[in-house]
Design an enzyme around this catalytic site. Sequence first.
Site, PDB file in Angstrom:
ATOM      1  N   LYS A 239      -9.365  -3.423  -2.140  1.00 60.63           N
ATOM      2  CA  LYS A 239      -8.156  -2.676  -2.471  1.00 60.63           C
ATOM      3  C   LYS A 239      -6.995  -3.657  -2.599  1.00 60.63           C
ATOM      4  O   LYS A 239      -6.833  -4.540  -1.762  1.00 60.63           O
ATOM      5  CB  LYS A 239      -7.857  -1.635  -1.385  1.00 60.63           C
ATOM      6  CG  LYS A 239      -6.727  -0.694  -1.757  1.00 60.63           C
ATOM      7  CD  LYS A 239      -6.474   0.343  -0.682  1.00 60.63           C
ATOM      8  CE  LYS A 239      -5.488   1.399  -1.162  1.00 60.63           C
ATOM      9  NZ  LYS A 239      -4.242   0.849  -1.686  1.00 60.63           N
TER      10      LYS A 239
ATOM     11  N   ARG B 158       1.436   5.470 -11.969  1.00 63.84           N
ATOM     12  CA  ARG B 158       0.974   6.679 -11.286  1.00 63.84           C
ATOM     13  C   ARG B 158       1.874   7.872 -11.604  1.00 63.84           C
ATOM     14  O   ARG B 158       1.424   9.015 -11.662  1.00 63.84           O
ATOM     15  CB  ARG B 158       0.959   6.387  -9.785  1.00 63.84           C
ATOM     16  CG  ARG B 158       0.583   7.526  -8.894  1.00 63.84           C
ATOM     17  CD  ARG B 158       0.458   7.018  -7.469  1.00 63.84           C
ATOM     18  NE  ARG B 158       0.443   8.084  -6.490  1.00 63.84           N
ATOM     19  CZ  ARG B 158       0.276   7.900  -5.198  1.00 63.84           C
ATOM     20  NH1 ARG B 158       0.119   6.680  -4.723  1.00 63.84           N
ATOM     21  NH2 ARG B 158       0.271   8.915  -4.357  1.00 63.84           N
TER      22      ARG B 158
ATOM     23  N   PHE C 210     -10.926  -1.221 -12.289  1.00 62.14           N
ATOM     24  CA  PHE C 210     -12.060  -0.800 -11.471  1.00 62.14           C
ATOM     25  C   PHE C 210     -12.812   0.403 -12.030  1.00 62.14           C
ATOM     26  O   PHE C 210     -13.844   0.786 -11.503  1.00 62.14           O
ATOM     27  CB  PHE C 210     -11.630  -0.505 -10.027  1.00 62.14           C
ATOM     28  CG  PHE C 210     -10.487   0.462  -9.893  1.00 62.14           C
ATOM     29  CD1 PHE C 210     -10.653   1.817 -10.102  1.00 62.14           C
ATOM     30  CD2 PHE C 210      -9.234  -0.006  -9.523  1.00 62.14           C
ATOM     31  CE1 PHE C 210      -9.604   2.707  -9.964  1.00 62.14           C
ATOM     32  CE2 PHE C 210      -8.172   0.877  -9.375  1.00 62.14           C
ATOM     33  CZ  PHE C 210      -8.354   2.246  -9.606  1.00 62.14           C
TER      34      PHE C 210
ATOM     35  N   LYS D 144     -10.068   5.091   1.431  1.00 61.05           N
ATOM     36  CA  LYS D 144      -9.426   3.785   1.620  1.00 61.05           C
ATOM     37  C   LYS D 144      -9.418   3.434   3.103  1.00 61.05           C
ATOM     38  O   LYS D 144      -9.006   4.227   3.943  1.00 61.05           O
ATOM     39  CB  LYS D 144      -8.027   3.752   1.015  1.00 61.05           C
ATOM     40  CG  LYS D 144      -7.077   4.830   1.477  1.00 61.05           C
ATOM     41  CD  LYS D 144      -5.740   4.723   0.739  1.00 61.05           C
ATOM     42  CE  LYS D 144      -4.791   5.837   1.157  1.00 61.05           C
ATOM     43  NZ  LYS D 144      -3.492   5.771   0.429  1.00 61.05           N
TER      44      LYS D 144
ATOM     45  N   ASP E 205     -14.628 -43.521  -0.547  1.00 62.44           N
ATOM     46  CA  ASP E 205     -13.576 -43.597   0.468  1.00 62.44           C
ATOM     47  C   ASP E 205     -12.786 -44.883   0.227  1.00 62.44           C
ATOM     48  O   ASP E 205     -13.279 -45.986   0.464  1.00 62.44           O
ATOM     49  CB  ASP E 205     -14.209 -43.604   1.861  1.00 62.44           C
ATOM     50  CG  ASP E 205     -13.164 -43.468   2.967  1.00 62.44           C
ATOM     51  OD1 ASP E 205     -11.989 -43.209   2.641  1.00 62.44           O
ATOM     52  OD2 ASP E 205     -13.530 -43.625   4.141  1.00 62.44           O
TER      53      ASP E 205
END
Length: 612
Positions: A23, A42, A117, A204, A437
């Site tokens: 989420k 939304r 999704f 959720k 190195d």
Amino acid sequence: MRPMLPTLTFEVPEGKEWLFEAKYDGFRAILHWDKEPSLTSRNDKPLLNLFPEINAFLEQNKDKFDPYLPLTLDGELVFLENAYKAHFGSIQVRGRMRSEHKILEKAKTAPCCLLIFDVLMIKGKKIAHQEYYSRKAELEALFKDCDMPLKPDEKDSRLMQLIPSYHSFNELWEKIVLHDGEGIVAKQIKNKWEEGKRSPLWLKFKNWKYVSCFITAYEKSNGYFYAGVFQGDKVVTIGQFLFGLKPDEKQALFQIIKDNKADEDSQFIHVEPAICVDVKYLEIYEEQMREPHFHQFRFDIKPDVCTYVKFIQQQKNLPPELEITHPEKPLWEIPAIQKIDYIHFLREIAPYLLPFLKDRLLTVIRYPHGIFAEPFYQKNCPDYAPGFVETEMSEGINYIVCNNLQTLLWLGNQLAFEYHIPFKTIYSNGPSEIVFDLDPPSRDAFHLAIKAAIFIKEVLDQLKLISFVKTSGNKGLQIYIPLPENTYSFDDTRLFTEFIAQYLLNKDPDSFTTERLKKNRGGRLYVDYIQHAEGKTIIAPYSPRGNKAATVAAPLFWEEVNDKLTMQHFQITNLIKRINSDGDPFSSYFQTKDIQPFYPVLDFLKQQNKKG
């Protein structure tokens, strides 16, 4: 179109009929794409004008998606911090912007992503009524066909990315906790997409942080309870909560406050610190808890244990089984670093450090009194190690294998500052990488390491070998060439390291040497090609170092390797900020292992060796 919404749960759903998705904290967004794309929030507000980078990306890739239009996708518009976490504050700032100039500037310098999704329509055919499992398969096929990322990646320039599903809650949860993500959405595999419905088939489960605090006030107009902690003798308000209280709990708490009030005005009833509770919340935003929920009363503690230090500690979502001892203990003087600061650093660097420690025999250097006293090496896992610490026996030594966050933080609590690892995993038959190195004779001779690294990079580029570079954290540089697992032997890689060492000697014999005796090196940089061998170790990328400057063995971008490079740029106190602003130079390290074209180079060296 109003989106389908998940229902909050505090219980992990069980059974094979559930799949799990990460989420993300952002703006829920539905993309409908026919002749032109539209992206709505939304609340059915248009978003593409506020996020022109998404609009530009969709237009640039219209040819790829054209065969699938009209298309409707469900997703989340985010500023991606890492593969499992979106940055809530950044997307909020973008959403409030109205200046076209500032919007375009942000779109260019800090672009947002559209994470998808679900698919509701494809090729003009509505499929929202199909089962989630089949919709997800359709969505994955679409992303593969259109060459879009199959998982979120903050470094990928393709701004539309898939949110994949997992069969195992625990597998995904470990990643969410490690990367401090918002949580998980569990989806019943046969659910149908239902417009505007908050469904029990989508659940959720959030990655809560917990804080022990005390009540400071009650707000009359809305019934909120204000919470605080002590910072010294001062009370610091950390937010207010209402949700999570049962009606009888709410009434009882109100009555206690009313009966024991210290002060009252038209807005608040104030109370002295006395009533302790645990509150869970998502994160701190604008110095207040986000989405706080009452968790439980704490009649077993007194207000003076509800401190700001503990609050900060709990913000980092440290494992509950880990108790940080002596959090205010000084470990470094300049910069000033206390133990709690060091643990927080390990918590934040863990997503970058842990992949290099995974499945490797670990040697640590512990500093029980910080840099102020003598350290000691530790190879054997102590008897008092907790059960989550994995171990592996090798040549009579029971090594720690640091495969999880709890182990790393436990080691940090034991004041392990340095993390040294071999060049192979416990499952490897040969080297997992080649490392050069480059160790100059002193810090003042760091320029020799820079010169050597630049020379080596020129050769590696000509050989088309993919390489990475990091500081040692002390006085040198280290160059990495990732290799596929179980493919080459240390004898194979010795041919190559010796070849490069000889190249440096021929290139500049006044600057470089392979002389093992220090007294015979004459101020030259020692090219230790023998060090890359079975049983030898090297400091891990992103490991702290136990020196006075609190430096880190920091991965670099190759363009940073120049005369301006200094070790002090990469300290415990500034490294996380560097990663957040510039990214992780080793981000593609493990992906390059299987595409590393080392075999032709090795084959040539073997042929030359036979002729010699």
